[in-house]
Scaffold this active site. Structure first.
Site, PDB file in Angstrom:
ATOM      1  N   ARG A  96     -12.607  -1.541  -1.866  1.00  0.00           N
ATOM      2  CA  ARG A  96     -13.242  -0.611  -2.793  1.00  0.00           C
ATOM      3  C   ARG A  96     -13.945  -1.392  -3.900  1.00  0.00           C
ATOM      4  NH1 ARG A  96      -9.958   1.373  -5.680  1.00  0.00           N
ATOM      5  NH2 ARG A  96      -8.023   0.643  -4.755  1.00  0.00           N
TER       6      ARG A  96
ATOM      7  N   TYR B 109     -16.782   0.860   3.878  1.00  0.00           N
ATOM      8  CA  TYR B 109     -15.373   0.483   3.800  1.00  0.00           C
ATOM      9  C   TYR B 109     -14.458   1.576   3.261  1.00  0.00           C
ATOM     10  CZ  TYR B 109     -11.249  -2.207   3.812  1.00  0.00           C
ATOM     11  OH  TYR B 109      -9.988  -2.628   4.116  1.00  0.00           O
TER      12      TYR B 109
ATOM     13  N   LYS C 137      -9.927   8.829  -1.160  1.00  0.00           N
ATOM     14  CA  LYS C 137      -9.873   8.696  -2.618  1.00  0.00           C
ATOM     15  C   LYS C 137     -10.895   9.606  -3.304  1.00  0.00           C
ATOM     16  CE  LYS C 137      -7.083   5.180  -1.912  1.00  0.00           C
ATOM     17  NZ  LYS C 137      -5.657   5.190  -2.013  1.00  0.00           N
TER      18      LYS C 137
ATOM     19  N   HIS D 220      -1.748   9.775  -6.514  1.00  0.00           N
ATOM     20  CA  HIS D 220      -1.776   8.605  -5.625  1.00  0.00           C
ATOM     21  C   HIS D 220      -0.324   8.230  -5.306  1.00  0.00           C
ATOM     22  CE1 HIS D 220      -3.351   4.200  -5.071  1.00  0.00           C
ATOM     23  NE2 HIS D 220      -3.352   4.867  -3.941  1.00  0.00           N
TER      24      HIS D 220
ATOM     25  N   SER E 110      -2.773   0.411  -5.284  1.00  0.00           N
ATOM     26  CA  SER E 110      -3.108  -0.005  -3.925  1.00  0.00           C
ATOM     27  C   SER E 110      -2.512  -1.375  -3.613  1.00  0.00           C
ATOM     28  CB  SER E 110      -4.628  -0.078  -3.763  1.00  0.00           C
ATOM     29  OG  SER E 110      -5.201   1.173  -4.025  1.00  0.00           O
TER      30      SER E 110
ATOM     31  N   CYS F 147       0.598  -2.303  -3.153  1.00  0.00           N
ATOM     32  CA  CYS F 147       1.857  -2.656  -3.827  1.00  0.00           C
ATOM     33  C   CYS F 147       3.058  -2.146  -3.048  1.00  0.00           C
ATOM     34  CB  CYS F 147       1.895  -2.099  -5.243  1.00  0.00           C
ATOM     35  SG  CYS F 147       0.809  -2.960  -6.385  1.00  0.00           S
TER      36      CYS F 147
END
Ligand code: SAT
Ligand code: MN
Length: 590
Positions: free
Chosen positions: A67, A197, A206, A226, A248, A250
């Site tokens: 992203r 992507y 998202k 999220h 993201s 994690c």
């Protein structure tokens, strides 16, 4: 078929000039045709069917692998409605600067009309979107990640609704200087150009399910978050649902798919969702969550049968791999998978690779796209139309120091403060420097479609509307010792933390928990570390609240929250002051 969709498709085609328009029905025949076209065109590689049946490898443009938050904008009429943490562009500037990039952009290409549902087909809280895209790879991913095709048009027809979120996507020329991901909260519209992507291009994910849906949730009294959603069952027969917000890359997917080391004793974890949760207040006063997605877009590197056996089972078949390495046998490989790299490997760009090159063979943000139904640990409730009732919410991130392995908030308001002030070290999921600490409220920093100060207010309001809000916890699996080694084994062993969370929720833990200035933390006896080979020094470190570290942490939290000015709810200012007071009290008592 909805007349409004047809009109819009015509209108977009008049600008983008595709060679042809294909309405996607979501059928098996359709995806088989698309896949063979992509294989013939060289954008998809058919993997060895004895290793990975019905699976493919796709290689992105090397400049298009994550992203791009700096090219992502909220296009509200007023900058204030985007807030200080979003990039803002006026709708007029978008029209003048970005719309021309769509002009003729689909010449020589097919424009696919992709209707999709976010959420179970029959759930009241599900929503419909339609993505127009000139990328068949995007179509294939959307087919796994959402309920795509005729099913979405049927839902509109059945519900007599004309409420759908339009999204226009073109690969453009893939140049980062002509790449824009735009969201118009007032008209609930998405434009994306110049990237193929993941989160830039799969507009249901998202762009819709978080940025646009967060705005819808604010207006309609629900939340788009999220978050993973997992189901925890105990040997005593109780079942509990826990949501978790982590930035993201994690470990959301790993936690959501955790294989319990104590399955034989009756401790079971099942997956409801691994990235996004839509949350409503139920008639019973609890918060209920659905997973709007139907597949997993997970990080491949680091995934193995040790770290995530359920993910390894999920990617066995029907999977699109993106930017992983390819073996001579037509199998996939990435760093951290179970086997050492075989010789003759091609890296994520298709170049001959060997360990001596010193470069990763798979891109650090390489992904797998797999259907949820491949997951052997999928919860039986994963597509219940009511969703599942949440008992706890976890906020997590990567922090080498400061944040204890787990702490519980004193109240919902304090929990909202915990979420609003959380931070994490950056990862490869977004372009930019990796490993720097940044504040990432509720793991929504890149995904909130409006002013985050107002978003915190919405969280407070949701808690007030719920008679029985979930308990709130902060977790950190990533604390390190002085030599930089992780203190906690993580992965399956995170079950031990989930068990402490359950005990707290059930009010069973009087001896296992103590109050600290930052929240309620396990005592050394409270967390079961039997058989972990964890030194008492390491355990104390994991549970410690260091006064010096917390003095600067609290300062940084305060200055971060200050940027929201008038939009920051008073409750959070009060929580910040209360934290400073409690920390001061500790300092004074030493
Ligand atoms: O690229 S995605 O946004 O879909 C994945 C992620 O960053 O969480
Ligand atoms: Mn995510």
């Amino acid at each position: 078929m909805s007349a409004s969709i047809e009109r819009w498709v015509d209108e977009v085609a008049r600008t983008t000039h595709p060679d042809q328009i294909v309405w996607c029905d979501g059928s098996d025949a359709e995806i088989e045709r698309l896949n063979s076209e992509m294989v013939a065109g060289g954008t998809l590689i058919h993997l060895n069917g004895s290793k990975h049946p019905n699976s493919y490898l796709h290689r992105s443009d090397p400049q298009d692998v994550a992203r791009t938050e700096q090219l992502t904008f909220i296009c509200s009429e007023r900058p204030e409605d985007a807030g200080p943490t979003n990039n803002w562009m006026s709708p007029r500037e978008a029209q003048e600067r970005v719309w021309p990039l769509f002009s003729g952009a689909m010449k020589g290409r097919t424009m696919y009309v992709v209707p999709y549902i976010m959420g179970p087909a029959t759930a009241l809280s599900s929503r419909v979107g339609v993505e127009l895209t000139d990328s068949p790879y995007v179509v294939a991913n959307m087919r796994t990640m959402t309920r795509m095709g005729q099913v979405a048009l049927d839902r509109l027809e059945r519900t007599g609704s004309d409420d759908w979120v339009p999204g226009i996507h073109s690969m453009g020329d893939l140049s980062p200087v002509r790449r824009f991901i735009l969201h118009f909260p007032e008209t609930r519209t998405i434009w994306s150009v110049g990237s193929g992507y993941g989160g830039n291009a799969l507009l249901g994910k998202k762009c819709f399910a978080l940025r646009i849906a967060s705005v819808m949730g604010r207006d309609q009294g629900w939340m788009a978050e999220h978050m993973l959603i997992l189901e925890l069952s105990s040997p005593e027969g109780d079942v509990m649902y826990i949501a978790g917000a982590f930035p993201s890359a994690c470990g959301k997917t790993n936690l959501a798919m955790l294989r319990s080391p104590l399955e034989h004793e009756g401790w079971r974890v099942r997956t409801v969702g691994e990235d996004i949760a839509w949350i409503h207040v139920g008639a019973d006063g609890r918060l209920w969550a659905i997973n709007p997605e139907s597949g997993y877009f997970g990080v491949a590197p680091g995934t193995s049968s040790k770290t995530n056996p359920n993910a390894m089972a999920s990617v066995r078949q029907d999977t699109i791999f993106t930017n992983v390495a390819l073996t001579p046998e037509g199998d996939v490989w990435w760093e951290g998978i179970d086997t050492p790299p075989p010789s003759g490997l091609l890296d994520w760009q298709g170049r001959a690779w060997s360990p001596s090159l010193g470069t990763p063979a798979a891109h650090p943000n390489a992904r797998f796209t797999s259907p949820a139904t491949n997951n052997p640990a999928l919860s039986a409730q994963w597509e219940d139309s009511e969703g599942v009732p949440l008992s706890a919410i976890l906020f997590g991130g990567r922090r080498a120091r400061t944040i204890p392995i787990v702490s519980q908030s004193f109240s919902w308001q304090h929990g909202v403060y915990m979420g609003a002030s959380m931070a994490s070290e950056t990862t490869a999921a977004a372009t930019g420097q990796v490993g720097v600490v940044r504040r990432d409220p509720m793991a929504m920093l890149p995904f909130c479609g409006y002013n985050m100060g107002d978003y915190f207010g919405h969280w407070l309001e949701m808690g007030a509307n719920a008679a029985i809000p979930p308990a709130v916890f902060q977790v950190n699996w990533f604390r390190r010792d002085a030599d930089g080694r992780f203190l906690w084994p993580g992965f399956g062993e995170n079950l031990r933390v989930l068990r402490w969370v359950r005990d707290q929720v059930l009010g069973r833990n009087p001896a296992g928990a103590r109050e600290t200035p930052i929240g309620i933390v396990p005592t050394a006896q409270g967390l079961d570390v039997d058989g972990l080979n964890l030194s008492s020094v390491a355990l104390n470190e994991l549970l410690s609240v260091d006064r010096g570290d917390w003095a600067s942490e609290a300062d940084e939290q305060g200055s971060f929250l200050d940027q929201f000015g008038d939009h920051l709810p008073d409750e959070l200012r009060r929580e910040h002051r209360a934290l400073l007071d409690r920390l001061g009290a500790v300092a004074a008592s030493r």
